[in-house]
Design a protein around this motif. Structure first.
Motif, PDB file in Angstrom:
ATOM      1  N   ASN A  26      58.213 -11.689  76.610  1.00  0.00           N
ATOM      2  CA  ASN A  26      58.221 -12.730  77.653  1.00  0.00           C
ATOM      3  C   ASN A  26      57.066 -13.715  77.464  1.00  0.00           C
ATOM      4  O   ASN A  26      57.238 -14.930  77.589  1.00  0.00           O
ATOM      5  CB  ASN A  26      58.143 -12.090  79.039  1.00  0.00           C
ATOM      6  CG  ASN A  26      59.439 -11.383  79.427  1.00  0.00           C
ATOM      7  OD1 ASN A  26      60.502 -11.725  78.920  1.00  0.00           O
ATOM      8  ND2 ASN A  26      59.348 -10.410  80.308  1.00  0.00           N
ATOM      9  N   LEU A  27      55.876 -13.184  77.156  1.00  0.00           N
ATOM     10  CA  LEU A  27      54.704 -14.044  76.946  1.00  0.00           C
ATOM     11  C   LEU A  27      54.880 -14.933  75.717  1.00  0.00           C
ATOM     12  O   LEU A  27      54.542 -16.120  75.737  1.00  0.00           O
ATOM     13  CB  LEU A  27      53.440 -13.181  76.789  1.00  0.00           C
ATOM     14  CG  LEU A  27      52.869 -12.552  78.068  1.00  0.00           C
ATOM     15  CD1 LEU A  27      51.761 -11.567  77.706  1.00  0.00           C
ATOM     16  CD2 LEU A  27      52.329 -13.633  79.001  1.00  0.00           C
ATOM     17  N   ALA A  28      55.414 -14.349  74.640  1.00  0.00           N
ATOM     18  CA  ALA A  28      55.602 -15.104  73.400  1.00  0.00           C
ATOM     19  C   ALA A  28      56.592 -16.248  73.611  1.00  0.00           C
ATOM     20  O   ALA A  28      56.373 -17.372  73.147  1.00  0.00           O
ATOM     21  CB  ALA A  28      56.083 -14.178  72.285  1.00  0.00           C
ATOM     22  N   CYS A  29      57.690 -15.964  74.328  1.00  0.00           N
ATOM     23  CA  CYS A  29      58.688 -17.008  74.609  1.00  0.00           C
ATOM     24  C   CYS A  29      58.095 -18.101  75.488  1.00  0.00           C
ATOM     25  O   CYS A  29      58.348 -19.293  75.281  1.00  0.00           O
ATOM     26  CB  CYS A  29      59.903 -16.395  75.294  1.00  0.00           C
ATOM     27  SG  CYS A  29      60.918 -15.385  74.211  1.00  0.00           S
ATOM     28  N   SER A  30      57.294 -17.694  76.460  1.00  0.00           N
ATOM     29  CA  SER A  30      56.656 -18.665  77.341  1.00  0.00           C
ATOM     30  C   SER A  30      55.677 -19.546  76.571  1.00  0.00           C
ATOM     31  O   SER A  30      55.609 -20.762  76.771  1.00  0.00           O
ATOM     32  CB  SER A  30      55.921 -17.926  78.469  1.00  0.00           C
ATOM     33  OG  SER A  30      55.213 -18.822  79.284  1.00  0.00           O
ATOM     34  N   ASP A  31      54.939 -18.935  75.645  1.00  0.00           N
ATOM     35  CA  ASP A  31      53.959 -19.667  74.846  1.00  0.00           C
ATOM     36  C   ASP A  31      54.644 -20.637  73.879  1.00  0.00           C
ATOM     37  O   ASP A  31      54.177 -21.747  73.650  1.00  0.00           O
ATOM     38  CB  ASP A  31      53.091 -18.670  74.068  1.00  0.00           C
ATOM     39  CG  ASP A  31      51.979 -19.351  73.287  1.00  0.00           C
ATOM     40  OD1 ASP A  31      51.230 -20.143  73.891  1.00  0.00           O
ATOM     41  OD2 ASP A  31      51.856 -19.088  72.077  1.00  0.00           O
ATOM     42  N   ALA A  32      55.789 -20.206  73.324  1.00  0.00           N
ATOM     43  CA  ALA A  32      56.486 -21.029  72.328  1.00  0.00           C
ATOM     44  C   ALA A  32      57.271 -22.170  72.959  1.00  0.00           C
ATOM     45  O   ALA A  32      57.465 -23.219  72.342  1.00  0.00           O
ATOM     46  CB  ALA A  32      57.421 -20.153  71.498  1.00  0.00           C
ATOM     47  N   GLY A  33      57.739 -21.964  74.199  1.00  0.00           N
ATOM     48  CA  GLY A  33      58.571 -22.989  74.826  1.00  0.00           C
ATOM     49  C   GLY A  33      60.008 -22.885  74.351  1.00  0.00           C
ATOM     50  O   GLY A  33      60.380 -21.972  73.603  1.00  0.00           O
ATOM     51  N   SER A  34      60.836 -23.820  74.758  1.00  0.00           N
ATOM     52  CA  SER A  34      62.264 -23.766  74.426  1.00  0.00           C
ATOM     53  C   SER A  34      62.528 -24.277  73.009  1.00  0.00           C
ATOM     54  O   SER A  34      61.702 -24.960  72.411  1.00  0.00           O
ATOM     55  CB  SER A  34      63.053 -24.607  75.428  1.00  0.00           C
ATOM     56  OG  SER A  34      62.628 -25.958  75.363  1.00  0.00           O
TER      57      SER A  34
END
Length: 484
Positions: free
Chosen positions: A366-374
């Motif tokens: 979840n953190l990695a996806c949030s950090d990377a963005g869409s």
């Protein structure tokens, strides 16, 4: 009997006389019997055919039979394993039993003992296959196919087919509630409720009324009769999470309720009945708590009818990467985001130790996806700093730092990779790394696993893939003759 339906028995022993002797011994039985003289050929035979029983020698020219048990268990329909040995090593016998080998037989045993072990192993295998066909487990959100998690799923199946209390133990984040729900879902109580009680979150003065219920006026604020969670679990399953936190003052009353399935609500005069199935979970060592008088011994033995010990995520081989991929699929399903994971990101997932287990992995994704963005690809850069730091330290410690300094694989001027395509170059590097890893560890598999961060089965799989032979110190012993 149709030859295609005849059970298949494989003997793996480098003494051809032993192999032929066993084949002759089993010749009058309705089994197809084969033999291989090396561990490599034996493993290839197992993974290319439907073998039912394996007689496996310990000391083989290209590896140790005991260390190969974990590899064999990776097979979706792993054969039952009977270890045969000339030395009768007690430690070896213990390791074989812990690895769930069917039997451990010295080669000096009488002929009838070999026949008896084979017949019993086949009887057990037929029974196991029948039970598996009879009922397939609904896994819900349990992801992974490692040997340890497959064993836990087998235990879920056994628990679902009975009504005895089950104690699920394991570190925080290993999925204790998930497995409890799987037992309930696969049981004949699945149509009734699955009632969760978080013992760690209950205020001590409310534990009794929460479990047993209360009558109107039983205490300040009790404005009406209220059924307890034990009554709400009638005909279903009562799940006590973190039962180690249940106060001693309540444990005696709960034990009585558990034995008779009757209890009295707080302030009540009459007994209330409830037919519930009990599943408990804890991350604590209840046996030590009993010794320290922090948990009642009689309650401990009552809830310990069956124990399912959940493994740590780092011990589940490639399951971490599979869980990460499944989480990513769930996140992107029906979403406009198309976040994907690079191979390098997945490799970092495999390397990390995951002290917080699956719960930590979910948070990390979840953190990695949030950090990377869409619309992004996840790279190691998107992982939390502490994970990247841990993995980098682990890589620097593998193999010995002295050897790495003297001969750094990526700085070796003899290997510039100019004449190789990228994929071929990477494959060459992996091959060189494995060679140097084994050399630094002097062929010691356990030491190689510790230095590389790989599990034993992962390492063996890589060694097979790159056709690298191992020579163990244990294969120096004398081999038995054909008289067993």
């Amino acid at each position: 009997m149709d030859k295609k339906k005849m059970p298949k028995v494989l003997i793996i022993d480098d003494n051809e006389q032993v192999c032929k002797f066993l084949i002759k011994l089993f010749s009058k039985t309705e089994y197809q019997t084969f033999y291989q003289l090396t561990l490599k050929e034996g493993l290839e035979n197992i993974f290319s055919d439907d073998i039912d029983i394996v007689f496996l020698d310990v000391n083989l020219p290209d590896g140790n039979g005991l260390e190969a048990i974990d590899i064999i268990k990776q097979h979706p329909a792993a054969p039952e394993i009977i270890i045969i040995t000339a030395d009768g090593n007690v430690d070896g016998a213990e390791l074989a039993m812990r690895s769930k080998a069917w039997d451990y037989i010295p080669k000096t045993e009488s002929n009838k003992n070999f026949k008896f072990a084979l017949d019993r192993a086949l009887e057990y295998r037929k029974q196991k296959q029948f039970n598996q066909l009879k009922k397939k487990i609904k896994r819900a959100r349990i992801i992974g196919d490692s040997r340890l998690i497959s064993k836990c799923l087998d235990d879920v199946s056994k628990a679902a087919n009975s009504d005895i209390p089950v104690l699920i133990t394991g570190k925080t984040g290993t999925g204790k509630e998930l497995f409890s729900r799987a037992i309930h879902t696969n049981s004949n109580r699945s149509r009734a409720g699955f009632v969760v009680v978080d013992c760690a979150a209950l205020p001590e003065h409310l534990v009794e009324s929460t479990l047993f219920g209360h009558t109107k006026g039983a205490f300040t604020g009790a404005d009406s009769d209220k059924p307890g969670l034990m009554k709400m679990a009638d005909k279903g399953t009562l799940f006590l999470d973190e039962i180690g936190e249940l106060p001693l003052t309540v444990q005696k009353k709960f034990l009585r309720a558990l034995q008779g399935k009757e209890f009295r609500p707080v302030g009540g005069k009459n007994e209330v009945k409830s037919d519930f199935r009990l599943i408990c979970a804890t991350h604590r060592d209840l046996s030590n708590m009993v010794k320290e008088n922090k948990f009642r011994e009689d309650l401990y033995f009552r809830i310990f009818s069956m124990n399912i010990q959940l493994p740590r995520l780092k011990d589940r081989e490639d399951d971490a990467a599979k869980i990460a991929q499944c989480l990513m699929t769930q996140k992107t399903a029906g979403s406009e985001n198309s976040c994907t994971m690079s191979q390098e990101f997945l490799e970092e997932i495999r390397l990390y130790d995951w002290p917080g287990n699956v719960r930590e992995l979910i948070t990390t994704i979840n953190l990695a996806c949030s950090d990377a963005g869409s619309d992004s690809t996840l790279f190691p850069y998107h992982l939390p700093d502490h994970i990247r730091a841990f993995n980098i330290k682990n890589k620097f410690n593998t193999p010995d730092s002295e050897n790495t300094t003297k001969k750094n694989l990526f700085l070796d001027t003899k290997r510039t990779g100019k004449n190789l395509k990228f994929k071929a170059y990477i494959e060459q590097m992996k091959y060189d790394y494995l060679q140097e890893l084994l050399s630094a560890a002097k062929g010691d598999i356990k030491k190689s696993c510790r230095r590389s961060g790989l599990s034993r089965s992962q390492l063996y799989r890589l060694l097979q893939q790159y056709k690298i032979k191992t020579v163990t110190e244990s294969n120096s012993g004398n081999l038995p003759n054909s008289t067993l």
